[in-house]
Design a protein around this motif. Structure first.
Motif, short mmCIF file in Angstrom:
data_model
loop_
_atom_site.label_atom_id
_atom_site.label_comp_id
_atom_site.label_asym_id
_atom_site.label_seq_id
_atom_site.Cartn_x
_atom_site.Cartn_y
_atom_site.Cartn_z
N SER A 80 54.36 10.12 34.29
CA SER A 80 53.25 10.72 34.99
C SER A 80 53.56 12.09 35.14
O SER A 80 54.41 12.72 35.19
CB SER A 80 53.14 9.95 36.44
N VAL A 81 52.28 12.75 34.83
CA VAL A 81 52.11 14.27 35.10
C VAL A 81 51.51 14.82 36.11
O VAL A 81 50.25 14.29 36.54
CB VAL A 81 51.69 14.94 33.83
N GLN A 82 52.21 15.63 37.22
CA GLN A 82 51.53 16.29 38.30
C GLN A 82 50.50 17.50 37.80
O GLN A 82 51.04 18.28 37.14
CB GLN A 82 52.58 16.61 39.20
N TRP A 83 49.52 17.39 38.20
CA TRP A 83 48.45 18.33 37.77
C TRP A 83 48.66 19.64 38.61
O TRP A 83 48.72 19.60 39.90
CB TRP A 83 47.08 17.93 38.06
N VAL A 84 48.38 20.86 38.16
CA VAL A 84 48.69 22.19 38.79
C VAL A 84 47.28 22.95 38.51
O VAL A 84 46.89 22.94 37.60
CB VAL A 84 49.74 23.02 38.10
N ASN A 85 46.68 23.34 39.89
CA ASN A 85 45.42 24.16 39.75
C ASN A 85 45.74 25.51 39.27
O ASN A 85 46.30 26.50 39.96
CB ASN A 85 44.69 24.32 41.17
N ASP A 86 45.51 25.80 37.87
CA ASP A 86 45.86 27.06 37.49
C ASP A 86 44.99 27.87 37.87
O ASP A 86 43.80 27.97 38.14
CB ASP A 86 45.67 26.95 35.77
N LYS A 87 45.09 29.20 37.58
CA LYS A 87 44.57 30.45 37.83
C LYS A 87 43.48 30.68 36.83
O LYS A 87 43.48 30.21 35.64
CB LYS A 87 45.26 31.86 37.99
N PRO A 88 42.41 31.29 37.28
CA PRO A 88 41.46 31.67 36.13
C PRO A 88 41.88 32.47 35.04
O PRO A 88 42.82 33.35 35.45
CB PRO A 88 40.08 32.28 37.11
N VAL A 89 41.43 32.45 33.94
CA VAL A 89 42.05 32.96 32.94
C VAL A 89 41.07 34.54 32.74
O VAL A 89 39.95 34.24 32.27
CB VAL A 89 42.21 32.19 31.62
N PHE A 90 41.93 35.40 32.45
CA PHE A 90 41.09 36.68 31.94
C PHE A 90 41.23 36.96 30.58
O PHE A 90 42.56 36.87 30.03
CB PHE A 90 41.55 37.91 32.93
N VAL A 91 40.35 37.29 29.89
CA VAL A 91 40.29 37.31 28.40
C VAL A 91 39.62 38.83 27.98
O VAL A 91 38.92 39.29 28.64
CB VAL A 91 39.44 36.26 27.77
N GLY A 92 40.45 39.35 26.92
CA GLY A 92 39.86 40.63 26.40
C GLY A 92 40.39 41.73 27.30
O GLY A 92 41.25 41.64 27.93
N SER A 93 39.72 42.79 27.39
CA SER A 93 39.63 43.87 28.09
C SER A 93 38.26 44.73 28.15
O SER A 93 37.52 44.68 27.38
CB SER A 93 40.66 44.88 27.41
N ILE A 94 38.06 44.90 29.83
CA ILE A 94 36.50 45.71 29.94
C ILE A 94 36.99 47.20 29.60
O ILE A 94 37.57 47.67 30.08
CB ILE A 94 36.27 45.42 31.31
N SER A 95 35.86 47.70 28.99
CA SER A 95 36.34 48.90 28.42
C SER A 95 35.46 49.86 29.45
O SER A 95 34.77 49.41 30.53
CB SER A 95 35.47 49.44 27.05
N ASN A 96 35.87 51.09 29.47
CA ASN A 96 35.22 52.06 30.55
C ASN A 96 33.65 52.02 30.15
O ASN A 96 32.96 51.91 29.10
CB ASN A 96 35.61 53.42 30.24
N ILE A 97 32.80 52.10 31.24
CA ILE A 97 31.35 52.35 31.31
C ILE A 97 30.88 53.44 31.66
O ILE A 97 31.18 53.82 32.80
CB ILE A 97 30.85 50.79 32.21
N SER A 98 29.82 53.93 31.08
CA SER A 98 29.19 55.13 31.38
C SER A 98 27.58 55.07 31.47
O SER A 98 27.04 54.17 30.81
CB SER A 98 29.40 56.34 30.19
N THR A 99 27.03 55.75 32.60
CA THR A 99 25.53 55.85 32.65
C THR A 99 25.23 57.25 33.20
O THR A 99 26.27 57.92 33.62
CB THR A 99 25.17 54.99 33.69
N ASN A 100 24.06 57.56 33.18
CA ASN A 100 23.62 58.81 33.71
C ASN A 100 23.50 59.00 35.20
O ASN A 100 23.25 57.69 35.74
CB ASN A 100 22.30 59.30 33.00
N GLU A 101 23.51 60.02 35.81
CA GLU A 101 23.26 60.07 37.34
C GLU A 101 22.01 59.39 37.52
O GLU A 101 21.05 59.69 36.99
CB GLU A 101 23.12 61.61 37.54
N ASP A 102 21.89 58.49 38.66
CA ASP A 102 20.87 57.88 39.25
C ASP A 102 20.17 56.80 38.45
O ASP A 102 19.22 56.13 38.60
CB ASP A 102 19.56 59.02 39.46
#
Length: 205
Positions: A80-102
Motif C-alpha cells: 500500500s502506498v501513502q499518498w502525499v499532497n504535492d506542491k503545485p508545479v511551476f513550468v517554464g519561466s516568465i519573461s520580463n513584461i513591458s508596457t507604456n506609462e498609463d
C-alpha cells in the motif's frame, strides 16, 4: 526466502525490501509482477512510487528465486502506498513584461502552473508598489496596471496555492516605459485685487 516483505511505501520516497535467501548455490531474483519502476538490485527490491501509483491503491508483487540447479522459490505480497499532497508545479519561466506609462498588461498565469492532483489553484503575487493587480482565479487572467504617470521597473513573483502548499514562479520585472504626454489646458479662476476672471492654465503631462 526467509525475510518478511515491507508492505507499505510512501509516495516519492524510496521503498527498499532486503530479501534474505538461504541457498548455497548461485541464484537469480526475477520479478514476475511488479509496479512500473520497481527494480532488483543485488538482493533488494527498490522502488520510488509516483503520485499516480499512490492514487491507484495496492500494488501486487511477485518474484521468484531460481538457483543454478533449476530449483525455485517465490514470494507474493501487496504494497500500500501513502499518498502525499504535492506542491503545485511551476513550468517554464516568465519573461520580463513591458508596457507604456498609463497602459495595462494582461497575461495568463495558469499557463505556468499545474497540480498533479488536479486541485483548484489560487494565484497571488509578492507585494509591489505603484501597480494595481487583479487576478481572475477561474481563468488565470492577470491584469496589471501601473499607477498614473508611473514609469520605472519593479520585480515581482507570482505563486500558485493548492490550499496546502504554495509554489512560486521565477522573479521577473514589470517595466513601464515613460511617455511624453501632451500638455493639458484647464480653466482656472483668478482674482487680482477687486477684479476676477477666468483663464487657461497649461499643465505638462
Amino acid at each position: 526466502i526467509t525475510s518478511t516483505p515491507v508492505l507499505s511505501a510512501v509516495e516519492d520516497v524510496l521503498y527498499n525490501y532486503n530479501i534474505s535467501i538461504i541457498n548455497e548455490d548461485s541464484y537469480t531474483i526475477n520479478l514476475v509482477q511488479s509496479p512500473s519502476g520497481m527494480t532488483v538490485e543485488s538482493n533488494s527490491l527498490k522502488w520510488t512510487p509516483t503520485n499516480t501509483q499512490a492514487l491507484a491503491g495496492n500494488h501486487h508483487i511477485k518474484f521468484t528465486v531460481n538457483d543454478s540447479f533449476g530449483l525455485s522459490a517465490e514470494q507474493e505480497f501487496n504494497i500500500s502506498v501513502q499518498w502525499v499532497n504535492d506542491k503545485p508545479v511551476f513550468v517554464g519561466s516568465i519573461s520580463n513584461i513591458s508596457t507604456n506609462e498609463d497602459e495595462y498588461i494582461e497575461f495568463n498565469i495558469s499557463a505556468y502552473f499545474y497540480d498533479e492532483e488536479n486541485a483548484s489553484l489560487k494565484y497571488g503575487h509578492t507585494s509591489v508598489n505603484q501597480f494595481t493587480i487583479l487576478i481572475n482565479n477561474l481563468t488565470g487572467i492577470v491584469n496589471i496596471k501601473p499607477y498614473q504617470d508611473y514609469c520605472n521597473s519593479t520585480s515581482i513573483d507570482f505563486y500558485a496555492d493548492d490550499g496546502s502548499n504554495k509554489t512560486y514562479s521565477n522573479e521577473f520585472y514589470l517595466n513601464v516605459v515613460c511617455v511624453n504626454d501632451a500638455p493639458n489646458i484647464t480653466n482656472v479662476n483668478w482674482t487680482n485685487g477687486t477684479n476676477s476672471g477666468q483663464g487657461n492654465n497649461i499643465v505638462n503631462g
